[in-house]
Scaffold this motif. Structure first.
Motif, PDB file in Angstrom:
ATOM      1  N   MET A 218      -7.513   5.907 -23.166  1.00 58.75           N
ATOM      2  CA  MET A 218      -7.891   6.992 -22.251  1.00 58.75           C
ATOM      3  C   MET A 218      -6.823   7.169 -21.184  1.00 58.75           C
ATOM      4  O   MET A 218      -6.095   6.236 -20.845  1.00 58.75           O
ATOM      5  N   HIS A 219      -6.752   8.368 -20.626  1.00 59.14           N
ATOM      6  CA  HIS A 219      -5.750   8.713 -19.629  1.00 59.14           C
ATOM      7  C   HIS A 219      -6.234   8.340 -18.233  1.00 59.14           C
ATOM      8  O   HIS A 219      -7.406   8.526 -17.883  1.00 59.14           O
ATOM      9  N   ASN A 220      -5.328   7.809 -17.419  1.00 57.76           N
ATOM     10  CA  ASN A 220      -5.646   7.497 -16.023  1.00 57.76           C
ATOM     11  C   ASN A 220      -5.769   8.800 -15.237  1.00 57.76           C
ATOM     12  O   ASN A 220      -4.808   9.582 -15.162  1.00 57.76           O
ATOM     13  N   PRO A 221      -6.912   9.060 -14.603  1.00 55.53           N
ATOM     14  CA  PRO A 221      -7.059  10.303 -13.837  1.00 55.53           C
ATOM     15  C   PRO A 221      -6.143  10.398 -12.619  1.00 55.53           C
ATOM     16  O   PRO A 221      -5.916  11.503 -12.115  1.00 55.53           O
ATOM     17  N   LEU A 222      -5.620   9.265 -12.123  1.00 52.11           N
ATOM     18  CA  LEU A 222      -4.716   9.296 -10.973  1.00 52.11           C
ATOM     19  C   LEU A 222      -3.270   9.458 -11.408  1.00 52.11           C
ATOM     20  O   LEU A 222      -2.879   8.979 -12.483  1.00 52.11           O
ATOM     21  N   PRO A 223      -2.432  10.067 -10.595  1.00 54.69           N
ATOM     22  CA  PRO A 223      -0.987  10.063 -10.877  1.00 54.69           C
ATOM     23  C   PRO A 223      -0.447   8.632 -10.906  1.00 54.69           C
ATOM     24  O   PRO A 223      -1.012   7.732 -10.267  1.00 54.69           O
ATOM     25  N   ARG A 224       0.638   8.427 -11.616  1.00 58.10           N
ATOM     26  CA  ARG A 224       1.256   7.086 -11.669  1.00 58.10           C
ATOM     27  C   ARG A 224       2.253   6.948 -10.515  1.00 58.10           C
ATOM     28  O   ARG A 224       3.461   6.843 -10.708  1.00 58.10           O
ATOM     29  N   TRP A 225       1.693   6.929  -9.301  1.00 56.06           N
ATOM     30  CA  TRP A 225       2.535   6.766  -8.116  1.00 56.06           C
ATOM     31  C   TRP A 225       3.194   5.394  -8.131  1.00 56.06           C
ATOM     32  O   TRP A 225       2.576   4.380  -8.459  1.00 56.06           O
ATOM     33  N   ARG A 226       4.455   5.343  -7.697  1.00 54.20           N
ATOM     34  CA  ARG A 226       5.193   4.068  -7.626  1.00 54.20           C
ATOM     35  C   ARG A 226       5.915   3.979  -6.287  1.00 54.20           C
ATOM     36  O   ARG A 226       6.530   4.956  -5.852  1.00 54.20           O
ATOM     37  N   GLY A 227       5.849   2.838  -5.664  1.00 54.84           N
ATOM     38  CA  GLY A 227       6.536   2.696  -4.387  1.00 54.84           C
ATOM     39  C   GLY A 227       6.270   1.362  -3.726  1.00 54.84           C
ATOM     40  O   GLY A 227       6.256   0.316  -4.381  1.00 54.84           O
ATOM     41  N   PHE A 228       5.997   1.406  -2.417  1.00 62.04           N
ATOM     42  CA  PHE A 228       6.011   0.192  -1.615  1.00 62.04           C
ATOM     43  C   PHE A 228       4.954   0.242  -0.519  1.00 62.04           C
ATOM     44  O   PHE A 228       4.441   1.300  -0.172  1.00 62.04           O
ATOM     45  N   ASN A 229       4.678  -0.939   0.043  1.00 61.68           N
ATOM     46  CA  ASN A 229       3.914  -1.066   1.281  1.00 61.68           C
ATOM     47  C   ASN A 229       4.886  -1.195   2.444  1.00 61.68           C
ATOM     48  O   ASN A 229       5.871  -1.952   2.360  1.00 61.68           O
ATOM     49  N   LEU A 230       4.623  -0.469   3.527  1.00 61.41           N
ATOM     50  CA  LEU A 230       5.378  -0.604   4.778  1.00 61.41           C
ATOM     51  C   LEU A 230       4.491  -1.333   5.786  1.00 61.41           C
ATOM     52  O   LEU A 230       3.376  -0.898   6.062  1.00 61.41           O
ATOM     53  N   LEU A 231       5.006  -2.395   6.390  1.00 62.95           N
ATOM     54  CA  LEU A 231       4.159  -3.315   7.148  1.00 62.95           C
ATOM     55  C   LEU A 231       4.263  -3.157   8.652  1.00 62.95           C
ATOM     56  O   LEU A 231       3.839  -4.044   9.398  1.00 62.95           O
ATOM     57  N   ASP A 232       4.750  -2.033   9.142  1.00 61.46           N
ATOM     58  CA  ASP A 232       5.021  -1.888  10.566  1.00 61.46           C
ATOM     59  C   ASP A 232       3.767  -1.901  11.439  1.00 61.46           C
ATOM     60  O   ASP A 232       3.842  -2.196  12.628  1.00 61.46           O
ATOM     61  N   MET A 233       2.598  -1.566  10.864  1.00 60.59           N
ATOM     62  CA  MET A 233       1.342  -1.614  11.625  1.00 60.59           C
ATOM     63  C   MET A 233       0.313  -2.493  10.922  1.00 60.59           C
ATOM     64  O   MET A 233      -0.893  -2.284  11.002  1.00 60.59           O
ATOM     65  N   TYR A 234       0.809  -3.536  10.304  1.00 60.86           N
ATOM     66  CA  TYR A 234       0.012  -4.403   9.442  1.00 60.86           C
ATOM     67  C   TYR A 234      -0.795  -5.422  10.241  1.00 60.86           C
ATOM     68  O   TYR A 234      -1.965  -5.665   9.938  1.00 60.86           O
ATOM     69  N   ILE A 235      -0.206  -6.025  11.259  1.00 61.31           N
ATOM     70  CA  ILE A 235      -0.892  -6.986  12.117  1.00 61.31           C
ATOM     71  C   ILE A 235      -0.587  -6.651  13.567  1.00 61.31           C
ATOM     72  O   ILE A 235       0.588  -6.599  13.957  1.00 61.31           O
TER      73      ILE A 235
END
Length: 362
Positions: free
Chosen positions: A1-18
């Motif tokens: 079956m096909h994934n209903p979401l786009p296949r987004w690819r990238g990263f997490n940016l942690l500048d406001m993480y803690i």
């Protein structure tokens, strides 16, 4: 079956993480600060958005700590539980969205620490799962974002409700909380409904239970508005080897395939079995994205790269996008400080070219 979401690819940016008050020096402003920062020290780097786009990626996730923009105040109609937002911090998120939109990057904002819950210490003073006040505050934060970003196309922005809710133990009880799987479901449903009442088109994601590892078919009726977010941290003895924030018996040095996962050997077949539970959601119209994954910098470089080829290659075959934890830091291609890794200069940072090439091909 096909994934209903786009296949987004990238990263997490942690500048406001803690949130660390002693280091917080936010000032209102635009992208005029040194090094491409907007409001001063601690703001998002414009160069991180540039690199993401230049390398061919289209997704950035912002794990957020609600304490950044929250200050105590008398109860008011919009925030009846007694807080008010710091506008200068919200402008920082506005700027991040603008930087992403200008580069055709999808931005996903996530509550990493929410009122009443965070996977990281310290624990919140009261539980999101059992305390009505914390539940209402959780809803108010998402209502704030829904109203602020109403009208932004769903292809440009999504809401990732809550990072890594706990594991489910015997009797459906959430680990360490005294709450149930049913109480988690009630909180998530309420948040989805509150967002939809303000911004019906907004794409929302819910992290799987067991810290993002267990899918939740109970939310099938909320698809496609509600998609789900999995993780790529298996086997744990490879991805988190000697990570200082976890308590784990490091039984042997990392290897792949055949890495240690809580005392048992783990290889590509085990990965395939794990993600088959997630792709089963596709048949029910539920989209899936992998919101975090990667390998800590104490795992040997060759082992980390071999694991990435197999894991991200599998996600590619399944049609599931991913966001590496992180772009810059101990898991990422920039400034990862791996002791055995050749790097090259890249705009004031050090680039792990071999890792980047695997990411680009995944």
């Amino acid at each position: 079956m096909h994934n209903p979401l786009p296949r987004w690819r990238g990263f997490n940016l942690l500048d406001m993480y803690i949130y660390e008050p002693e280091r917080e020096k936010i000032r209102a402003g635009d992208a005029t600060g040194p090094g491409g920062y907007g409001g001063g020290e601690g703001d998002f780097r414009e160069s991180d958005f540039d690199a993401t786009a230049a390398w061919g990626f289209d997704f950035l996730r912002l794990p957020l700590d609600y304490r950044y923009w929250t200050q105590q105040a008398p109860p008011a109609p919009q925030h009846p539980t007694g807080w008010t937002p710091r506008e200068e911090v919200l402008q920082r998120l506005d700027r991040a969205l603008r930087l992403a939109v200008e580069r055709r990057i999808h931005l996903s904002i996530s509550l990493h620490r929410a009122p009443g819950y965070c996977v990281n210490p310290p624990a919140e003073p009261a539980s999101l799962w059992t305390d009505p006040l914390q539940q209402q505050r959780f809803i108010e934060h998402w209502q704030l974002f829904a109203a602020r970003y109403r009208g932004v196309p769903p292809g440009q922005l999504s809401f990732d409700l809550l990072n890594e809710p706990p594991a489910v133990g015997l009797g459906g009880i959430l680990t360490g909380s005294g709450a149930s799987r049913a109480s988690h479901e009630r909180v998530i449903r309420r948040a989805v409904g509150a967002i939809a009442a303000i911004d019906p088109a907004r794409q929302v994601l819910a992290n799987g239970l067991n810290y993002g590892n267990e899918p939740m078919p109970e939310f099938a009726d909320l698809a496609p508005r509600l998609a789900q977010s999995c993780r790529a941290y298996l086997p744990f003895g490879v991805t988190h080897y000697k990570a200082h924030w976890v308590h784990y018996p490091w039984l042997r040095k990392p290897r792949w395939p055949g890495g240690d996962h809580f005392g048992r050997r783990f290889d590509l077949h085990d990965l395939e079995s794990h993600y088959a539970r997630w792709t089963a959601l596709f048949a029910r119209g539920i989209g899936v994205h992998c919101g975090e994954g990667g390998v800590f910098n104490q795992t040997p470089h060759d082992v980390a790269l071999a694991w990435m080829r197999d894991t991200l290659g599998l996600l590619k075959r399944l049609g599931i996008g991913w966001a590496l934890w992180n772009l810059r830091g101990d898991f990422g291609p920039l400034d990862n400080r791996r002791p055995d890794t050749p790097t090259e200069p890249h705009h004031g940072s050090q680039l792990d070219r071999a890792m980047l090439e695997i990411l680009q091909n995944s």
